[in-house]
Design an enzyme around this catalytic site. Structure first.
Site, PDB file in Angstrom:
ATOM      1  N   LYS A  45     -12.568  32.075   3.963  1.00 47.48           N
ATOM      2  CA  LYS A  45     -13.613  31.077   4.184  1.00 47.48           C
ATOM      3  C   LYS A  45     -13.497  29.936   3.173  1.00 47.48           C
ATOM      4  O   LYS A  45     -13.535  28.754   3.548  1.00 47.48           O
ATOM      5  CB  LYS A  45     -14.991  31.729   4.084  1.00 47.48           C
ATOM      6  CG  LYS A  45     -16.157  30.749   4.169  1.00 47.48           C
ATOM      7  CD  LYS A  45     -17.456  31.458   3.840  1.00 47.48           C
ATOM      8  CE  LYS A  45     -18.523  30.461   3.462  1.00 47.48           C
ATOM      9  NZ  LYS A  45     -19.750  31.099   2.973  1.00 47.48           N
ATOM     10  N   ASP A  63     -19.365  30.875   8.208  1.00 48.22           N
ATOM     11  CA  ASP A  63     -20.375  31.480   7.338  1.00 48.22           C
ATOM     12  C   ASP A  63     -21.443  32.132   8.207  1.00 48.22           C
ATOM     13  O   ASP A  63     -21.285  32.255   9.423  1.00 48.22           O
ATOM     14  CB  ASP A  63     -20.970  30.430   6.395  1.00 48.22           C
ATOM     15  CG  ASP A  63     -21.812  29.380   7.125  1.00 48.22           C
ATOM     16  OD1 ASP A  63     -21.831  29.383   8.374  1.00 48.22           O
ATOM     17  OD2 ASP A  63     -22.452  28.564   6.440  1.00 48.22           O
TER      18      ASP A  63
END
Length: 214
Positions: A124, A142
């Site tokens: 991420k 997310d």
């Protein structure tokens, strides 16, 4: 999890997102690729606002790996003590700063594999840096994107990897660069977890979410 939306509906959704916010920006404050990397690494399990409050003073004195190493771990901790898990994050920031100096001449690499090899940098974080700094169509999933992707049927998936793959597969190429920012902003301010603002949602008529509030 909503059923996968068709191509034309997804195209219309992102056409509306683009019209409302042509150039969406991430909310983490940074001045270069290095400070962006550090800010994203610090943001795990923390709010962007909280990270920004801590890093304004930090980046004023340490905006390069060399300056961060010179500041030292305790000096870094003094700035980020208000951020959750600050001790472990401080160790990772010091280690990744040292690695950047030793392996890349103090520069942040533009490779996902190279970024993920740095301490405290997961997929991420790497995707955020690739997208925000290098302009690549990398999708950083997310909790907001995971929720919106599944709730709306734009990018359904059982885990973050599945949602990331669905974004890459389902969203038209012309919207890929800013897709994750539009989805984050939509999830953060409109399609909230507990009280989605359906009445103010600009894609309400296209969304299959069964629990739309009146």
């Amino acid at each position: 999890m909503a059923a996968q939306l068709d191509y034309l509906t997804i195209h219309e959704i992102f056409t509306r997102f683009q019209a409302a916010e042509p150039e969406p920006r991430g909310e983490l404050e940074h001045v270069n690729a290095y400070t962006l990397l550090v800010a994203v690494a610090l943001s795990a399990q923390a709010t962007d606002a909280g990270v920004n409050k801590a890093t304004r003073g930090l980046f004023a004195v340490a905006d390069t790996p060399e300056k961060m190493v010179a500041l030292g771990e305790e000096g870094l901790i003094a700035h980020i003590r208000t951020i959750g898990l600050y001790r472990n994050k401080a160790k990772n920031v010091m280690k990744l700063s040292q690695m950047l100096m030793e392996l890349y001449g103090g520069e942040v690499p533009s490779s996902r594999a190279a970024l993920q090899a740095l301490p405290g940098v997961g997929r991420k974080t790497a995707n955020v840096v690739l997208n925000m700094w290098w302009g690549l169509p990398a999708q950083a999933v997310d909790t907001h994107i995971f929720r919106v992707g599944n709730r709306t049927g734009i990018a359904p998936g059982k885990d973050v990897t599945g949602v990331e793959r669905a974004i890459e597969d389902n969203i038209p190429a012309e919207f890929q660069r800013h897709a994750h920012h539009w989805l984050i902003l939509h999830g953060r301010y409109t399609c909230k977890a507990r009280k989605p603002q359906c009445a103010a949602c600009l894609i309400r008529d296209l969304c299959p979410f069964e629990e739309k509030n009146i």
